[in-house]
Motif scaffolding. Structure first.
Motif, PDB file in Angstrom:
ATOM      1  N   ARG A 178     -13.730  -5.194   2.728  1.00  0.00           N
ATOM      2  CA  ARG A 178     -12.550  -5.123   3.593  1.00  0.00           C
ATOM      3  C   ARG A 178     -12.967  -4.950   5.049  1.00  0.00           C
ATOM      4  O   ARG A 178     -12.544  -4.030   5.719  1.00  0.00           O
ATOM      5  CB  ARG A 178     -11.718  -3.934   3.110  1.00  0.00           C
ATOM      6  CG  ARG A 178     -10.241  -4.187   3.124  1.00  0.00           C
ATOM      7  CD  ARG A 178      -9.481  -2.977   2.645  1.00  0.00           C
ATOM      8  NE  ARG A 178      -8.431  -2.668   3.564  1.00  0.00           N
ATOM      9  CZ  ARG A 178      -8.581  -1.922   4.633  1.00  0.00           C
ATOM     10  NH1 ARG A 178      -9.729  -1.385   4.948  1.00  0.00           N
ATOM     11  NH2 ARG A 178      -7.535  -1.714   5.413  1.00  0.00           N
ATOM     12  N   ARG A 236       0.857  -1.186   0.000  1.00  0.00           N
ATOM     13  CA  ARG A 236       0.000   0.000   0.000  1.00  0.00           C
ATOM     14  C   ARG A 236       0.889   1.229   0.000  1.00  0.00           C
ATOM     15  O   ARG A 236       1.838   1.299   0.791  1.00  0.00           O
ATOM     16  CB  ARG A 236      -0.888  -0.018   1.242  1.00  0.00           C
ATOM     17  CG  ARG A 236      -1.873   1.110   1.304  1.00  0.00           C
ATOM     18  CD  ARG A 236      -2.618   1.128   2.636  1.00  0.00           C
ATOM     19  NE  ARG A 236      -2.056   2.113   3.523  1.00  0.00           N
ATOM     20  CZ  ARG A 236      -2.699   2.647   4.564  1.00  0.00           C
ATOM     21  NH1 ARG A 236      -3.922   2.264   4.867  1.00  0.00           N
ATOM     22  NH2 ARG A 236      -2.124   3.551   5.331  1.00  0.00           N
ATOM     23  N   GLU A 244     -13.778  -1.088   6.161  1.00  0.00           N
ATOM     24  CA  GLU A 244     -13.173  -1.171   7.494  1.00  0.00           C
ATOM     25  C   GLU A 244     -14.077  -0.598   8.583  1.00  0.00           C
ATOM     26  O   GLU A 244     -13.868  -0.900   9.754  1.00  0.00           O
ATOM     27  CB  GLU A 244     -11.770  -0.552   7.533  1.00  0.00           C
ATOM     28  CG  GLU A 244     -11.720   0.934   7.330  1.00  0.00           C
ATOM     29  CD  GLU A 244     -10.292   1.468   7.326  1.00  0.00           C
ATOM     30  OE1 GLU A 244      -9.443   0.871   6.663  1.00  0.00           O
ATOM     31  OE2 GLU A 244     -10.049   2.487   7.983  1.00  0.00           O
ATOM     32  N   HIS A 255      -9.213   6.723   2.383  1.00  0.00           N
ATOM     33  CA  HIS A 255      -9.710   7.021   3.728  1.00  0.00           C
ATOM     34  C   HIS A 255     -10.959   7.889   3.739  1.00  0.00           C
ATOM     35  O   HIS A 255     -11.069   8.851   4.516  1.00  0.00           O
ATOM     36  CB  HIS A 255      -8.602   7.659   4.574  1.00  0.00           C
ATOM     37  CG  HIS A 255      -8.526   7.091   5.951  1.00  0.00           C
ATOM     38  ND1 HIS A 255      -8.953   7.764   7.044  1.00  0.00           N
ATOM     39  CD2 HIS A 255      -8.088   5.892   6.398  1.00  0.00           C
ATOM     40  CE1 HIS A 255      -8.778   7.014   8.128  1.00  0.00           C
ATOM     41  NE2 HIS A 255      -8.252   5.862   7.753  1.00  0.00           N
ATOM     42  N   ASP A 308      -4.996   3.862  -0.068  1.00  0.00           N
ATOM     43  CA  ASP A 308      -6.127   4.103   0.831  1.00  0.00           C
ATOM     44  C   ASP A 308      -6.542   5.571   0.729  1.00  0.00           C
ATOM     45  O   ASP A 308      -5.746   6.469   1.017  1.00  0.00           O
ATOM     46  CB  ASP A 308      -5.693   3.771   2.267  1.00  0.00           C
ATOM     47  CG  ASP A 308      -6.857   3.794   3.244  1.00  0.00           C
ATOM     48  OD1 ASP A 308      -7.974   4.171   2.844  1.00  0.00           O
ATOM     49  OD2 ASP A 308      -6.630   3.439   4.425  1.00  0.00           O
ATOM     50  N   GLU A 353      -8.844   2.103  -1.964  1.00  0.00           N
ATOM     51  CA  GLU A 353      -9.597   1.744  -0.745  1.00  0.00           C
ATOM     52  C   GLU A 353     -10.445   2.895  -0.228  1.00  0.00           C
ATOM     53  O   GLU A 353      -9.981   4.043  -0.189  1.00  0.00           O
ATOM     54  CB  GLU A 353      -8.560   1.332   0.298  1.00  0.00           C
ATOM     55  CG  GLU A 353      -9.110   1.017   1.667  1.00  0.00           C
ATOM     56  CD  GLU A 353      -7.968   0.540   2.575  1.00  0.00           C
ATOM     57  OE1 GLU A 353      -7.042  -0.146   2.085  1.00  0.00           O
ATOM     58  OE2 GLU A 353      -7.997   0.889   3.766  1.00  0.00           O
ATOM     59  N   ASP A 354     -11.643   2.581   0.218  1.00  0.00           N
ATOM     60  CA  ASP A 354     -12.553   3.549   0.827  1.00  0.00           C
ATOM     61  C   ASP A 354     -12.513   4.900   0.097  1.00  0.00           C
ATOM     62  O   ASP A 354     -12.226   5.944   0.709  1.00  0.00           O
ATOM     63  CB  ASP A 354     -12.215   3.745   2.320  1.00  0.00           C
ATOM     64  CG  ASP A 354     -12.503   2.492   3.140  1.00  0.00           C
ATOM     65  OD1 ASP A 354     -13.435   1.751   2.789  1.00  0.00           O
ATOM     66  OD2 ASP A 354     -11.780   2.232   4.130  1.00  0.00           O
TER      67      ASP A 354
HETATM   68 MG    MG Z   1      -8.078   2.015   5.405  1.00  0.00          MG
END
Ligand code: MG
Ligand code: GCO
Length: 402
Positions: free
Chosen positions: A283, A147, A262, A212, A210, A236-237
């Protein structure tokens, strides 16, 4: 086989963790992680006040029935506090079942579907040169997936960027610190970072990033599109996922794969995301998504729609959670990737375990149960310290998603 004791253990070896330990009349013990970063005592109190009294005298063999009892019986369903408490009970009961059967939990889940659990490490640095060096370290250690997070020019403190030596820890002061965010600066910077990383490492290293929850769907669509040449394994997200249908907008514009979950705590949090194939990886975690029982239900549901797992594995999930996640990861058919941020040494001492890392894979314990425990005496030497996750504001002061 009745449960005769249930202890809620709050400890801070390097950071705060909440652990539930169940004991049966035969003296078999099981552990479950109940840590909810920055809200630890809420789960500890939910467990001690409302769950422990219901557990004493129950049959430890009835995992599903206990799950349904705690979920439906509370009337107030879902939510991170409730679901983390249920997860802790569920995880501890799987641990006990494995010990009683004399088998590692993954054998009870159907046995191995693969030889090892592919993990990704976190390469982060303020600068692009710094992140290239960190990623090279991971490649040298055998990691197959990395990542990548970097600082953003003009912003002083960017989430997910590890400032110094030691273990990355987002929770800090008891009263949250505040950071400043600029979507414009971020969107301008990230594609250039991945251009450098891809150029340096070639096409085979799996790259992840990510976001976030920082973007709106259309901004996320732009980011995904701009990252397509660098073939990420996932973004991610990319946007907060309360509005599940919002992800249609991202999907319409980009083929960059998407991982979310998450902060999910139930199958209902991803029902539309999965059934409309708006994401590629769920995830979620054992601790926040209702334990092994419920997370497996989520992953089985996801499998119907070609969606894979992508287990969250930050250091605020205890070694108990990681141990449990590995038993699921190795057994389910639609495993994707497992996040791996090694814990601080002192955390590993308090939670002795037998999972191990080798050549880019984590391997679950072969011991009966989960293969992890908590040293209660040692844990007692590290009292709880209030610590909160930061908050985030735009340059004009508007509160933004962290
Ligand atoms: Mg994350
Ligand atoms: C990740 C994360 C974490 C979370 C943390 C919150 O992908 O690992 O986004 O760093 O922010 O787990 O408690």
């Amino acid at each position: 086989m009745r449960i005769v004791d249930a202890r809620v253990i709050v400890t801070c070896p390097g950071r705060n963790f909440v652990t539930l330990k169940l004991v049966t009349e035969d003296g078999v013990t099981g552990v479950g992680d109940a840590t909810l970063n920055g809200r630890e005592l809420a789960v500890a109190s939910y467990l001690s006040e409302h769950v422990v009294p219901l557990l004493i005298g129950r049959d430890a063999a009835r995992i599903e029935d206990t799950w349904q009892y705690l979920y439906k019986g509370a009337y107030w369903r879902r939510g991170p506090v409730t679901m983390s408490a249920i997860a802790a009970v569920d995880t501890a009961l799987w641990d006990i079942k494995g010990k009683v059967a004399g088998l590692p939990v993954y054998q009870l889940l159907g046995g191995r579907s693969r030889e090892g659990v592919t993990v990704y490490g976190h390469a982060s640095a303020d600068t692009v040169d710094g992140v290239l060096a960190r990623a090279a370290d991971f490649v040298r250690q055998g990691y197959r997936a990395v990542r990548v997070q970097t600082g953003v020019p003009g912003l002083s403190d960017v989430y997910g960027v590890h400032a110094g030596p030691g273990v990355y820890e987002p929770a800090g002061a008891a009263v949250p610190t505040e950071a400043v965010w600029s979507t414009e600066r971020y969107l301008d910077h990230v594609p250039a970072v991945f251009a450098r990383v891809r150029e340096e490492f070639g096409p085979h290293l799996k790259l992840l990033h990510d976001v976030h929850h920082r973007l709106t769907p259309i901004e996320a669509a732009r980011l995904g599109k701009s990252l397509e040449p660098y073939a990420l394994t996932w973004m991610e997200d990319p946007a907060p996922a309360e509005l599940q249908e919002g992800f249609r907008l991202i999907r319409r514009h980009t083929t960059t794969p998407i991982a979310v979950g998450e902060v999910f705590n139930s199958i209902w949090d991803c029902q539309r995301l999965v059934s409309e194939q708006l994401v590629d990886y769920v995830r979620a975690t054992v601790v926040h998504a209702g334990g092994i029982t419920h997370l497996r239900r989520i992953f089985d549901f996801a499998a119907l729609y070609h969606v894979r797992s992508g287990s969250h594995g930050a250091t605020d999930l205890s070694p108990v959670c990681l141990a449990a996640a590995l038993h699921l990861d190795i057994s389910i058919p639609n495993f994707g990737l497992q996040e791996y941020m090694p814990h601080a040494e002192v955390t590993d001492e308090v939670f002795p375990h037998t999972y191990r890392f080798a050549e880019g894979y984590l391997h679950p314990s072969e011991e009966p149960g989960l293969g992890v425990d908590i040293d209660e005496e040692l844990a007692a030497r590290y009292p709880y310290k209030p610590a909160a996750l930061p908050v985030n504001r735009l340059e004009d002061g508007t509160l933004h998603s962290w």
